[in-house]
Design an enzyme around this catalytic site. Structure first.
Site, mmCIF file in Angstrom:
data_model
loop_
_atom_site.group_PDB
_atom_site.id
_atom_site.type_symbol
_atom_site.label_atom_id
_atom_site.label_comp_id
_atom_site.label_asym_id
_atom_site.label_seq_id
_atom_site.Cartn_x
_atom_site.Cartn_y
_atom_site.Cartn_z
ATOM 1 N N LYS A 38 0.821 -1.223 0.000
ATOM 2 C CA LYS A 38 0.000 0.000 0.000
ATOM 3 C C LYS A 38 0.854 1.273 0.000
ATOM 4 O O LYS A 38 0.443 2.286 -0.550
ATOM 5 C CB LYS A 38 -0.960 0.004 1.188
ATOM 6 C CG LYS A 38 -0.263 0.183 2.517
ATOM 7 C CD LYS A 38 -1.183 -0.005 3.704
ATOM 8 C CE LYS A 38 -0.428 0.293 4.977
ATOM 9 N NZ LYS A 38 -1.019 -0.303 6.161
ATOM 10 N N ARG A 133 -6.187 0.939 17.468
ATOM 11 C CA ARG A 133 -6.810 1.054 16.156
ATOM 12 C C ARG A 133 -7.738 -0.159 16.048
ATOM 13 O O ARG A 133 -8.616 -0.312 16.877
ATOM 14 C CB ARG A 133 -5.754 1.148 15.035
ATOM 15 C CG ARG A 133 -6.332 1.742 13.749
ATOM 16 C CD ARG A 133 -5.298 1.907 12.633
ATOM 17 N NE ARG A 133 -4.883 0.644 12.072
ATOM 18 C CZ ARG A 133 -3.988 0.516 11.085
ATOM 19 N NH1 ARG A 133 -3.428 1.585 10.565
ATOM 20 N NH2 ARG A 133 -3.648 -0.673 10.618
HETATM 21 C C1 PLP Z 1 0.046 -0.906 6.799
HETATM 22 C C2 PLP Z 1 -0.110 -2.134 7.613
HETATM 23 C C3 PLP Z 1 0.984 -2.990 7.819
HETATM 24 C C4 PLP Z 1 2.370 -2.698 7.274
HETATM 25 O O1 PLP Z 1 2.967 -1.645 7.947
HETATM 26 P P1 PLP Z 1 4.501 -1.211 7.668
HETATM 27 O O2 PLP Z 1 4.809 -0.342 8.818
HETATM 28 O O3 PLP Z 1 4.524 -0.493 6.359
HETATM 29 O O4 PLP Z 1 5.323 -2.443 7.626
HETATM 30 C C5 PLP Z 1 0.776 -4.158 8.534
HETATM 31 N N1 PLP Z 1 -0.444 -4.452 9.049
HETATM 32 C C6 PLP Z 1 -1.507 -3.649 8.886
HETATM 33 C C7 PLP Z 1 -2.804 -4.033 9.486
HETATM 34 C C8 PLP Z 1 -1.382 -2.464 8.159
HETATM 35 O O5 PLP Z 1 -2.446 -1.666 8.002
#
Ligand code: PLP
Length: 362
Positions: A38, A133
């Site tokens: 993402k 969250r």
């Molecule tokens: C964005 C996200 C990640 C990845 O996070 P990074 O810090 O980019 O490694 C992992 N788990 C969830 C639920 C996320 O939303």
């Protein structure tokens, strides 16, 4: 068109090598990595580097990105990171193999839709261990839902449990927090009488426990984006040595459209700028200024982009212009020259999402 600016240059082989590094470290500790795309707007060419670098699966918060990457031919299990909206359940079942979940009503809808599509959809239940969250706060409720999925939802497979930290609440993935997740998993395993496929211990911040070699043994899944894309946060904020990784996967490039010597303070009566603010303008006399054909629309905020030329100071930006002070630079900038920037997570999301910014793979 190919010569136009602004552009973001993406070094695909460095991206792949970053994935290989992270996958290798995690494999030593029995952990599968799902590569999170993402941050780079799910650009399929980037997703392919995650896959080629050894990531077991591909993950995103956005179904559009998963759809594009699948269509591009990246053949891996796909995981939806953001707990599904009820309105997207049909596409979740159609496009993904796994989703992260925290609501019974959504699980029921996924089960029904999976039956309709003749599929088994895998779910990972999220526990909130304090970051506040997504995820179940009440762990008894979570265990009850887990048992319901296991016993009553024929078209869902309870693949595991997971947690997320360090996103809203800036919570650290300490050994204690991850052990808390393992305990939640083992309580559910005792109730359903079998082991779970995955205990998913978080994202990039949990990779610190892998580097330290103290991640609890039963954590066998991480969802990792930032450290593969940028390799920045863990060295910048926590002092980890990531010199074996590439911090130059992304380069933002913009073209000089004006070079002039001008005063440092606006001349005349001052109101507000294009965004309704009245910034401070320190008096430094006449300065050599460069104007770039790139603005906030392209990168978000000037706080999130970093000139590679140490002699450049970013003075400000409006929607389509960025103003630099180059008085202290060793470079004699001319109209048509290209200025390079390093970008961070906040700006990579903008830059890769923006149709004005050309994507160039190098
Ligand atoms: C964005 C996200 C990640 C990845 O996070 P990074 O810090 O980019 O490694 C992992 N788990 C969830 C639920 C996320 O939303």
């Amino acid at each position: 068109m190919n010569t136009r600016y602004p552009r973001v240059e993406i070094n695909l082989s460095h991206l792949k090598e970053n994935a290989e590094f992270v996958v290798g470290k995690c494999a030593e500790q029995g952990i599968d990595v799902f590569g999170v795309i993402k941050g780079t707007t799910g650009i399929p060419e980037c997703a392919r580097q995650f896959a080629d670098g050894g990531c077991k699966g591909i993950a995103s918060s956005r179904l559009e990105q998963i759809e594009d990457t699948r269509a591009f031919g990246v053949d891996k299990p796909y995981l939806l990171l953001r707990v599904p909206m009820l309105s997207e359940v049909e596409d979740v079942v159609r496009l993904t193999d796994y989703s992260l979940n925290s609501e019974l009503v959504v699980l029921e809808a996924l089960n029904k839709e999976a039956a309709r599509q003749g599929k088994i959809h895998k779910v990972i239940l999220m526990a909130d261990v304090g970051d506040l969250r997504e995820g179940f706060w009440d762990k008894d409720e979570m265990a009850d839902v887990a048992v319901k999925v296991e016993k009553e939802m024929d078209n869902l497979e309870l693949a595991g449990v997971g947690t997320n930290v360090g996103c809203y609440g800036s919570l650290l993935p300490t050994v204690e927090k991850l052990e808390e997740l393992v305990a939640i998993a083992e309580n559910i395993e005792a109730k359903i009488g079998r082991k779970l496929e995955y205990i998913s211990g978080g994202g990039t911040s949990s990779f610190m426990r892998v580097l330290d070699g103290n991640i609890p043994e039963r954590i066998n899944h991480l969802r990792i984006g930032e450290v593969i894309l940028l390799a920045l946060d863990l060295s910048l904020y926590y002092g980890y040595d990531l010199s074996a990784m590439h911090q130059d996967v992304y380069t933002l490039k913009a073209e000089v459209i004006e070079v002039k010597t001008k005063p440092s303070v606006p001349v005349g009566e001052l109101g507000v700028d294009a965004f309704g603010h009245t910034p401070e303008y320190p008096e430094k006399g006449m300065r050599r200024k460069v104007l770039l054909g790139m603005g906030k629309v392209d990168f978000g905020s000037i706080e999130e982009i970093f000139p590679r030329d140490p002699g450049i100071e970013i003075l400000g930006a409006s929607s389509d212009h960025t103003i630099l002070d180059v008085t202290d630079s060793k470079v004699d900038y001319k109209v048509g020259d290209i200025v390079e920037f390093t970008i961070n997570y906040a700006s990579i999301v903008y830059v890769t999402n923006c149709r004005n910014v050309r994507r160039v793979f190098v």
